[in-house]
Design a protein around this motif. Structure first.
Motif, PDB file in Angstrom:
ATOM      1  N   ALA A 300       0.952  -1.168  -0.085  1.00 16.48           N
ATOM      2  CA  ALA A 300       0.025  -0.172  -0.067  1.00 16.48           C
ATOM      3  C   ALA A 300       0.842   1.267   0.045  1.00 16.48           C
ATOM      4  CB  ALA A 300      -0.736  -0.091   1.228  1.00 16.48           C
ATOM      5  N   ALA A 301       0.278   2.264  -0.576  1.00 17.17           N
ATOM      6  CA  ALA A 301       0.954   3.587  -0.559  1.00 17.17           C
ATOM      7  C   ALA A 301       0.098   4.807   0.040  1.00 17.17           C
ATOM      8  CB  ALA A 301       1.365   4.152  -2.045  1.00 17.17           C
ATOM      9  N   LEU A 331       6.524  -2.863   3.380  1.00  8.96           N
ATOM     10  CA  LEU A 331       5.035  -3.242   2.925  1.00  8.96           C
ATOM     11  C   LEU A 331       4.306  -2.215   2.788  1.00  8.96           C
ATOM     12  CD1 LEU A 331       4.551  -5.829   5.877  1.00  8.96           C
ATOM     13  CD2 LEU A 331       4.928  -6.495   3.670  1.00  8.96           C
ATOM     14  N   VAL A 332       4.506  -1.139   3.251  1.00  9.25           N
ATOM     15  CA  VAL A 332       3.838   0.446   3.184  1.00  9.25           C
ATOM     16  C   VAL A 332       4.978   1.544   2.823  1.00  9.25           C
ATOM     17  CG1 VAL A 332       2.266   1.817   4.170  1.00  9.25           C
ATOM     18  CG2 VAL A 332       1.657  -0.798   4.687  1.00  9.25           C
ATOM     19  N   HIS A 333       4.335   2.131   1.883  1.00 10.12           N
ATOM     20  CA  HIS A 333       5.115   3.350   1.419  1.00 10.12           C
ATOM     21  C   HIS A 333       4.335   4.467   1.926  1.00 10.12           C
ATOM     22  CE1 HIS A 333       7.240   6.519  -0.699  1.00 10.12           C
ATOM     23  NE2 HIS A 333       6.087   7.044  -1.037  1.00 10.12           N
ATOM     24  N   VAL A 334       5.033   5.362   3.101  1.00 17.96           N
ATOM     25  CA  VAL A 334       4.203   6.467   3.683  1.00 17.96           C
ATOM     26  C   VAL A 334       5.181   7.682   3.227  1.00 17.96           C
ATOM     27  CG1 VAL A 334       3.166   7.255   5.770  1.00 17.96           C
ATOM     28  CG2 VAL A 334       3.571   5.172   5.689  1.00 17.96           C
ATOM     29  N   ARG A 352       1.830   7.461  -9.467  1.00 14.37           N
ATOM     30  CA  ARG A 352       2.205   6.628 -10.496  1.00 14.37           C
ATOM     31  C   ARG A 352       3.332   5.858 -10.363  1.00 14.37           C
ATOM     32  NH1 ARG A 352       1.541   9.671 -16.235  1.00 14.37           N
ATOM     33  NH2 ARG A 352       2.271   7.382 -16.811  1.00 14.37           N
ATOM     34  N   ASP A 353       4.365   6.419  -9.713  1.00 14.75           N
ATOM     35  CA  ASP A 353       5.676   5.666  -9.597  1.00 14.75           C
ATOM     36  C   ASP A 353       5.325   4.591  -8.508  1.00 14.75           C
ATOM     37  OD1 ASP A 353       6.914   7.438 -11.201  1.00 14.75           O
ATOM     38  OD2 ASP A 353       7.860   8.650  -9.985  1.00 14.75           O
ATOM     39  N   ARG A 354       4.684   4.909  -7.462  1.00  9.43           N
ATOM     40  CA  ARG A 354       4.275   3.994  -6.369  1.00  9.43           C
ATOM     41  C   ARG A 354       3.703   2.784  -6.707  1.00  9.43           C
ATOM     42  NH1 ARG A 354       7.523   7.085  -4.925  1.00  9.43           N
ATOM     43  NH2 ARG A 354       8.698   5.111  -5.643  1.00  9.43           N
ATOM     44  N   VAL A 355       2.751   2.913  -7.745  1.00  8.54           N
ATOM     45  CA  VAL A 355       1.896   2.056  -8.307  1.00  8.54           C
ATOM     46  C   VAL A 355       2.796   1.127  -9.170  1.00  8.54           C
ATOM     47  CG1 VAL A 355      -0.005   1.289  -9.567  1.00  8.54           C
ATOM     48  CG2 VAL A 355      -0.175   3.206  -8.080  1.00  8.54           C
ATOM     49  N   LEU A 389      -7.960   9.197 -10.507  1.00  5.93           N
ATOM     50  CA  LEU A 389      -8.840   7.966 -10.086  1.00  5.93           C
ATOM     51  C   LEU A 389      -9.035   6.938 -11.050  1.00  5.93           C
ATOM     52  CD1 LEU A 389     -11.414   9.946  -7.743  1.00  5.93           C
ATOM     53  CD2 LEU A 389      -9.334   8.598  -7.279  1.00  5.93           C
ATOM     54  N   GLN A 390      -9.443   7.400 -12.483  1.00  6.39           N
ATOM     55  CA  GLN A 390      -9.478   6.539 -13.325  1.00  6.39           C
ATOM     56  C   GLN A 390      -8.194   6.000 -13.603  1.00  6.39           C
ATOM     57  OE1 GLN A 390     -12.184   5.964 -15.550  1.00  6.39           O
ATOM     58  NE2 GLN A 390     -13.253   6.818 -14.016  1.00  6.39           N
ATOM     59  N   TYR A 391      -7.050   6.390 -13.710  1.00  5.44           N
ATOM     60  CA  TYR A 391      -5.967   5.552 -13.747  1.00  5.44           C
ATOM     61  C   TYR A 391      -5.428   4.470 -12.816  1.00  5.44           C
ATOM     62  CZ  TYR A 391      -0.871   4.705 -13.597  1.00  5.44           C
ATOM     63  OH  TYR A 391       0.513   4.133 -13.081  1.00  5.44           O
ATOM     64  N   LEU A 392      -5.892   5.064 -11.721  1.00  2.00           N
ATOM     65  CA  LEU A 392      -5.711   3.836 -10.402  1.00  2.00           C
ATOM     66  C   LEU A 392      -6.597   2.729 -10.689  1.00  2.00           C
ATOM     67  CD1 LEU A 392      -4.922   6.411  -7.705  1.00  2.00           C
ATOM     68  CD2 LEU A 392      -3.315   4.780  -8.716  1.00  2.00           C
ATOM     69  N   ASN A 393      -7.808   2.997 -11.024  1.00  4.13           N
ATOM     70  CA  ASN A 393      -8.969   1.843 -10.981  1.00  4.13           C
ATOM     71  C   ASN A 393      -8.529   1.071 -12.133  1.00  4.13           C
ATOM     72  OD1 ASN A 393     -10.385   3.574  -9.315  1.00  4.13           O
ATOM     73  ND2 ASN A 393     -12.216   3.841 -10.432  1.00  4.13           N
ATOM     74  N   ARG A 394      -7.841   1.592 -13.278  1.00  8.13           N
ATOM     75  CA  ARG A 394      -7.589   0.831 -14.249  1.00  8.13           C
ATOM     76  C   ARG A 394      -6.149   0.096 -14.154  1.00  8.13           C
ATOM     77  NH1 ARG A 394      -9.236   5.310 -19.120  1.00  8.13           N
ATOM     78  NH2 ARG A 394     -11.509   4.782 -19.160  1.00  8.13           N
TER      79      ARG A 394
END
Length: 501
Positions: A300-301, A331-334, A352-355, A389-394
């Protein structure tokens, strides 16, 4: 001349080649314009050093800065141009600076312009470069003393360079006549740099490609930053370009009552908005989804705008959620963000980099109020959030965003309405009952399936979040002062285990 690649000339500027569909078309003349301080010289140095790294000969012709100033500018970014870039510092002939030797029958500007052009051509013939930068056109415009003569001079330079294999970048600081678009019609492409000064915070820079003959490019404004190492561009996100395939499964939260309220959980690849006044636990609810993701073996980020990380780690640890330990285990990027120093384009790129690199499947943005501070206007915020949000959903990622509403009870107002963007909206509220301030939660929207239409009381305690049974005998809870409509007027007290007394 040495044979060079027929592919485009990469600019060496992070993100800019993406906007230009690969770089600058070779053997053409391009214009880079912008007011002083927008980063033109920095781009020019990066452009030439990129060519030098590929074994190309590079020439920097300067009419406005000294050779030493250029070397200092490169060194400030940790770059050394000695031996990589030929610098030709063009100064007027000494006879033109001596008042006793100035011509009386000819205008000195005629001599200066002709002499300047001659020196430029001589430097080019001597080096025979693959890449050329001329800095800046404002000096040539002043010498021309007229639009027609200036245009003829630019055309003459263009025709001269067209007979070679050089890719030419002309710099214009727009100080002499910002409205003069003479060069725009002559060159192959135009890149425009801007610098904005917000009322608070550091300056903001942005870039726009105004023209590129025979080439599709990414239009609109793109955020820019200048940092040690050079200038970086953050291309405007278009979610339609980033569609991926994934299984739309139901993800549970780890709290049975919350899962029931959500109709079983949240769908993978969806966005959830947590809406409520300050102190209702929006951050804590979003972190519950993070905890559930980690327990599923996912990463998770978390992007925090409003809270200091040390305080966040301390209070979540007291509730049994070791967020700092999750971070230390990878496990998590904060990440804590400063809205006054961050452009929206740079923030989008960080997400985008974290994803992409961290493979984050859960993304928390806390909060939109802080993100809005990085935006020039509310309308831009909605457009940026829509694409993000559309990018992350896709990408199959689940996004949880929080919005703090104004007020505590009664009529609530949001600084910006993004409820229609989210797939699921969770509403948190305070209400008063029997002399105590209590909290209620309800799901008011879920695009991907059915959900409970009830209102449940919840409690934030030492063990974290606890949700009770639906408050079926009361109405007006969301207004802040419930009215009894059942058989037992006493509102039960919620225990730590979720039961009522």
């Amino acid at each position: 001349m040495t044979e060079i690649s027929t592919t485009k000339a990469k600019t060496g500027v992070e993100g800019l080649d993406d906007i230009l569909a690969g770089g600058l078309t070779r053997r053409h003349v391009f214009l880079l314009e912008g007011a002083p301080g927008t980063g033109k010289t920095t781009v020019a140095i990066q452009f030439l050093l990129e060519g030098a790294a590929n074994g190309e000969r590079c020439l920097y012709i300067t009419l406005s800065e000294t050779e030493e100033e250029l070397r200092d500018s490169a060194r400030s970014h940790g770059k050394d141009i000695d031996g990589a870039v030929e610098i030709f510092e063009l100064v007027p002939p000494e006879s033109l600076l001596d008042a006793d030797q100035q011509q009386s029958l000819l205008y000195s500007a005629d001599l200066e312009l002709g002499e300047t052009t001659k020196l430029i051509f001589q430097a080019f013939e001597r080096v025979r470069p693959h890449r050329v930068v001329i800095d800046s056109l404002s000096e040539i415009r002043l010498l021309a003393q007229g639009s027609l003569r200036y245009r003829r001079q630019i055309l003459a330079m263009k025709h001269f360079f067209s007979r070679s294999d050089a890719t030419v970048l002309l710099l214009d600081d727009m100080t002499s006549d910002a409205a003069d678009k003479t060069v725009h019609s002559v060159v192959h492409g135009v890149i425009h740099l801007e610098q904005l000064a917000p009322e608070y915070g550091s300056e903001r820079r942005r870039l726009r490609v105004l023209k590129y003959r025979g080439q599709a490019f990414r239009g609109g404004y793109h955020d820019v930053v200048i940092r040690t190492g050079g200038l970086a561009v953050f291309p405007r996100l278009r979610a339609v370009e980033h569609r991926t395939g994934f299984a739309r499964t139901i993800l549970q939260t780890g709290i049975a009552a919350l899962d029931k309220l959500l109709g079983g959980g949240v769908d993978r690849g969806s966005s959830t908005l947590l809406l409520g006044p300050a102190g209702t636990g929006k951050t804590l609810f979003s972190l519950q989804f993070v905890k559930a993701a980690v327990e599923r073996g996912e990463r998770a980020a978390i992007f925090i705008f409003d809270e200091e990380l040390g305080l966040l780690f301390s209070r979540t640890r007291a509730m049994g959620l070791d967020l700092e330990g999750m971070r230390d285990k990878g496990l998590v990027h904060v990440e804590q963000l400063d809205a006054a120093e961050l452009s929206p384009g740079e923030f989008t790129q960080r997400v985008r980099d974290r994803v992409a690199s961290f493979d984050a499947k859960t993304v928390v943005i806390d909060s939109i109020n802080g993100y809005q501070a990085a935006m020039p206007e509310e309308n831009a915020l909605v457009l940026h959030m829509h694409e993000l949000l559309q990018y992350l959903n896709r990408q199959g990622a689940n996004t949880f965003i929080t919005v703090a509403q104004h007020g505590l009870v009664g009529d609530m107002k949001s600084p910006v309405d993004v409820t229609y963007l989210a797939d699921t909206v969770i509403l948190l509220r305070y209400f008063e009952a029997q002399g105590r301030v209590r909290r209620a939660i309800s799901v008011i929207k879920k695009r991907t399936g059915p959900h409970e239409e009830t209102i449940r009381e919840y409690k934030i305690g030492e063990t974290g979040l606890t949700l009770g049974d639906p408050l079926s005998d009361f109405q007006g809870v969301l207004r802040g002062v419930p009215e009894f409509v059942g058989d037992q007027p006493l509102l039960p007290t919620l225990r730590e285990d979720g039961s009522h007394s």
